[in-house]
Scaffold this active site. Structure first.
Site, PDB file in Angstrom:
ATOM      1  N   ARG B 308       0.854  -1.181   0.000  1.00 37.18           N
ATOM      2  CA  ARG B 308       0.000   0.000   0.000  1.00 37.18           C
ATOM      3  C   ARG B 308       0.889   1.229   0.000  1.00 37.18           C
ATOM      4  O   ARG B 308       1.928   1.242   0.680  1.00 37.18           O
ATOM      5  CB  ARG B 308      -0.881  -0.007   1.265  1.00 37.18           C
ATOM      6  CG  ARG B 308      -1.870   1.150   1.386  1.00 37.18           C
ATOM      7  CD  ARG B 308      -3.011   1.006   0.385  1.00 37.18           C
ATOM      8  NE  ARG B 308      -4.077   1.995   0.604  1.00 37.18           N
ATOM      9  CZ  ARG B 308      -4.154   3.140  -0.076  1.00 37.18           C
ATOM     10  NH1 ARG B 308      -3.251   3.455  -0.977  1.00 37.18           N
ATOM     11  NH2 ARG B 308      -5.163   3.971   0.150  1.00 37.18           N
ATOM     12  N   CYS B 500       5.283  -1.559  -9.622  1.00 38.32           N
ATOM     13  CA  CYS B 500       4.041  -2.235  -9.229  1.00 38.32           C
ATOM     14  C   CYS B 500       4.395  -3.497  -8.439  1.00 38.32           C
ATOM     15  O   CYS B 500       5.099  -4.372  -8.940  1.00 38.32           O
ATOM     16  CB  CYS B 500       3.208  -2.611 -10.433  1.00 38.32           C
ATOM     17  SG  CYS B 500       1.792  -3.624  -9.970  1.00 38.32           S
ATOM     18  N   CYS B 523      -4.376  -6.335  -9.296  1.00 34.76           N
ATOM     19  CA  CYS B 523      -4.139  -5.071  -8.587  1.00 34.76           C
ATOM     20  C   CYS B 523      -4.504  -5.184  -7.107  1.00 34.76           C
ATOM     21  O   CYS B 523      -5.606  -5.588  -6.759  1.00 34.76           O
ATOM     22  CB  CYS B 523      -4.949  -3.959  -9.249  1.00 34.76           C
ATOM     23  SG  CYS B 523      -4.851  -2.397  -8.376  1.00 34.76           S
ATOM     24  N   CYS B 529       1.106   3.230  -8.933  1.00 35.89           N
ATOM     25  CA  CYS B 529       1.182   3.616 -10.349  1.00 35.89           C
ATOM     26  C   CYS B 529       0.610   5.010 -10.560  1.00 35.89           C
ATOM     27  O   CYS B 529       1.133   5.806 -11.341  1.00 35.89           O
ATOM     28  CB  CYS B 529       0.458   2.594 -11.219  1.00 35.89           C
ATOM     29  SG  CYS B 529      -1.221   2.205 -10.700  1.00 35.89           S
TER      30      CYS B 529
END
Lengths: 250, 554
Positions: B308, B500, B523, B529
């Site tokens: 996160r 990522c 995701c 991103c």
């Protein structure tokens, strides 16, 4: 006609299942739990039958730990009318005990159709519907991919190995649902609020007068064996050699 | 059918809250407490994009209990899951892949002492807060993302629209199509967390950051481990920095021994790094091989993985937090105290202050849509402000002077002057603009994962329990689809492949054949991103409700 739908609280399908360190069972600590997908399909089918004017009331029943009431609330939010919860606590319930408890609910509620998922994605037993039909003395159709109710009969298309089979059952009957029967609806936000106010009766095996004896003991659970790392080969010859001499599969 | 023209059902509440994190839940609880104290009817609705409360919560976490104590003085009686008091604090500088220097306690900045704090699962804390909120009468709806802002004719915020469900990958509604609803409110509290996608729209709509320094971010990657009980020391907190980061890439790691023989290990990398070959995921994986960490993890089993982004710009980057019809709270504004590496207590307090401001307005007969500028005064008179103000130089010092001199500055600033030095350091370069061309660097060769301490990306994402319905449009939108291959690839070797942490972005093929693939199903909603793309070309929007990770006790 009244439809009774039995639903189960299971580990969510998107969760990677872990085995407890002592191999005594699957580890459910801090794991997301959900309505069994096949049960969700059963609830959806009941709703569609009601919307088609074939049913007037949908009763949802579940059992287990207190938190399983969440799954009844989910079914009520989808549109079922009322719920029955049988609190059995942490005790492991085998399929026969579940079927006996459901049979008592059937006896009390006298539904015209009983819908269940074909199996729960946690234990994969695929027994409860069949046992319930036998205990009630009702006809059964499992793995349903289509259900048509006309008067006092139900025509059920079953998914069988290599094809489809169509059965005509006299009602009341027990039908278990397969994956292709329908695609459950999304729950709407106001319906979740309404579901909180729908009636949910709580009872126990003792109140129902059904003894729950466990005749099966879970001995051990093992996770699938870890796959060993692969190797990269340079040529077809090297591949054939590796398959023959290293993996010894050809 | 044109989905933008569709008739939507509408519901009205006094207050709508977006996001069931600590800030949103604290705001919800405080609102209902005030309503009960004053015998006033109040309707509060809280929407959350995760499939359940806690599913998208990821944090260390060592937290200060201050805000929880204020909100629920009887929190212990109510069973708040703050079960592990910090027993011991250790701080290390990793010199290289084997050596570590323990920093003597006397030299540790005062803000980084953890006596009296608790090691928690923030996911479980949020689950508990949600139970309290529901008990107080808040309507909590997980699985419903706030996908659009709802505006009044005068431009003030009127609420939000929840996400449409059942739209196919081709953008056409499927049989199951269920349109999102309008949730109208007198006031809307935005508590989406770091880089909230509605927050981002609010920033530009109301120019909330016009007078603030550029916001700064980090990416936190975390794993939860079952470790060997003989190595487990409940309450042990280890922090550190140094190896494997270097060459202008900064950050720090954590290893906390929580309850039930579990430990959490993580690495936070500042997103202002300049080398496009840096892969935060691979840095984290190799970091675990340092003996200081490996000794604890060896023989254990990895249970969960997640990542996160973190808002860490602090005081100087704080935006205006009020605008007509709404307030911004928690990490959606950036209330994290980077000097403490803690944001839960400040996020909760910012939510509680928002609740107090809104309740006071409603009690005075306010019908909504006003700009509640009184929130500023409440914020400035609170301990959150004092705390953030005192820590304002911490991040900029590290960015400007590096961890050695910056760290020394922070020691003097925090321990001797207690944050009262009359200087303010500024760092006004946005993180995405810090990337340097790939041609200035050599690609980094990361070691192969061993499958015991270190792992590859895909098996890691598997442990985040991430799921998105395949048949839906990608929720990662490119403003200009030619940029990844046309510009980012030649100039920066397309860094999305590496920043990522979930393997969403891939460049397939080479030369003229090269194409950019977005595996949106992977995701984990970290938002990196959206923050780090050098062209600011990627926009994160909400996927279908319930999608994303299903974190356990993260």
């Amino acid at each position: 006609m009244k439809i009774l739908v039995a639903v189960k609280r299971v580990i969510d399908y998107s969760v990677k299942v872990r085995v407890k360190a002592d191999n005594s069972n699957v580890d459910l600590t801090n794991v997301k739990m959900s309505l069994n997908p096949f049960c969700e399909i059963a609830v959806e089918e009941a709703l569609r039958l009601r919307e088609a004017g074939k049913a007037t009331e949908i009763v949802v029943v579940s059992m287990g730990v207190k938190a399983a009431q969440d799954q009844i609330r989910t079914a009520l939010a989808m549109g079922a009318d009322r719920g029955i919860f049988i609190e059995t606590g942490d005790a492991e319930l085998n399929s026969l005990s579940v079927a006996k408890l459901l049979a008592k609910v059937v006896q009390d509620e006298q539904p015209g159709l009983i819908l269940l998922g074909k199996q729960a994605i946690d234990s994969d037993n695929n027994q409860t519907g069949q046992m319930l039909a036998a205990l009630c003395g009702y006809p059964q159709a499992t793995f349903a991919s289509k259900i048509v109710v006309e008067g006092d009969t139900a025509t059920v298309t079953r998914e069988i190995d290599g094809g489809l089979q169509t059965l005509k059952l006299s009602l009341p009957a027990v039908v278990t649902t397969d994956l292709r029967l329908n695609e459950p609806r999304y729950v709407k936000l106001p319906d979740i609020m309404k579901a909180k106010k729908k009636p949910l009766a709580v009872t126990t095996p003792a109140e129902l007068g059904v003894p729950v004896a466990n005749t099966i003991t879970l001995v051990r659970v093992d996770a699938p064996a870890e796959r060993s790392a692969g190797i990269k080969v340079e040529s077809v010859d090297a591949l054939i050699d590796a398959l023959k001499n290293k993996a010894k599969v050809i | 059918m044109d989905i933008t023209e569709i008739e939507r059902d509408s519901m009205e509440f006094d207050v709508v809250i977006v996001g069931a994190g600590p800030a949103g839940l604290a705001a919800a609880c405080r609102l209902m407490q005030l309503a009960k104290e004053h015998h006033q009817e109040l309707t509060v609705c809280l929407v959350e994009k995760g499939s359940e409360v806690g599913a998208h919560i990821l944090s260390g976490a060592v937290i200060e209990s201050r805000a929880i104590e204020e909100l629920f003085p009887n929190w212990q009686e109510l069973g708040a899951p703050l079960n592990v008091p910090v027993q011991r604090d250790e701080l290390y500088l990793l010199r290289n892949e084997t050596a570590a220097v323990k920093i003597p306690n006397a030299f540790i900045p005062a803000t980084m002492h953890n006596e009296g704090n608790y090691i928690v699962s923030l996911g479980n804390v949020c689950r508990w807060l949600a139970e309290q909120a529901e008990g107080l009468g808040v309507e909590v709806f997980p699985g419903f993302p706030a996908s659009q802002l709802l505006l009044n004719e005068d431009g003030s915020v009127a609420g939000i629209i929840t996400g449409d469900m059942g739209i196919g990958i081709d953008g056409e509604p499927k049989d199951s199509f269920t349109p999102g609803m309008e949730l109208r409110a007198k006031y809307t509290i935005f508590a989406e967390g770091c880089r909230g996608h509605l927050g981002k729209q609010l920033y530009s709509q109301f120019q909330l950051d016009a007078d603030a320094d550029a916001q700064h971010y980090g990416i936190g990657i975390k794993e939860l481990w079952d470790i060997d009980p003989s190595k487990h020391q409940e309450g042990l907190v280890i922090h550190g920095s140094g190896w494997p980061l270097g060459g202008g890439t900064s950050g720090g790691f954590f290893l906390y021994h929580s309850e039930n023989n579990q430990a959490v290990v993580g690495l936070i990398i500042d997103l202002n790094y300049s080398n496009p070959y840096v892969s935060p995921f691979d840095e984290f994986q190799r970091m675990k091989h340092h003996p200081l960490i490996a000794d604890y993890l060896q023989g254990g089993k990895r249970v969960a993985y997640g990542a996160r982004a973190i808002t860490k710009g602090g005081f100087n980057a704080l935006p205006k937090m009020h605008f007509p019809g709404g307030l911004l709270v928690g990490c959606n504004a950036g209330t994290l105290n980077f000097a403490k590496i803690k944001g839960t207590h400040t996020a909760m307090k910012s939510g509680m202050l928002a609740a107090e401001e809104i309740f006071a307005a409603l009690q005075a007969g306010d019908t909504g849509g006003k700009d509640l500028s009184g929130y500023d005064a409440r914020f400035q008179n609170s301990w959150v402000y004092t705390e953030l103000q005192a820590s304002r130089n911490f991040g900029p010092a590290l960015h400007k002077f590096g961890s050695l001199i910056g760290g020394a500055f922070n020691f003097i600033d925090q321990n001797i002057f207690r944050g009262k030095l009359p200087v303010t350091l500024r760092d006004d370069h946005p993180d995405y603009a810090q990337l340097r061309p790939a041609s200035e660097f050599a690609p980094i060769q990361y070691p192969k994962p061993d499958g015991k301490l270190s792992f590859d990306k895909l098996s890691s994402v598997f442990l985040s329990n991430t799921n998105h319905d395949e048949d839906q449009p990608s929720h990662l939108r490119l403003k200009d689809p030619t940029i990844p291959i046309g510009k980012n690839l030649p100039l920066y070797a397309e860094p999305a492949q590496r920043y990522c942490p979930a393997g969403v972005y891939e460049v397939l093929g080479e030369g003229a054949e090269a194409r950019f693939q977005i595996n949106a199903q992977n995701c984990v909603h970290c938002k990196t991103c959206d923050i780090k793309d050098p062209a600011q070309n990627i926009t994160w929007v909400t996927p279908e409700g319930g999608g994303g990770p299903n974190y356990p006790n993260m």
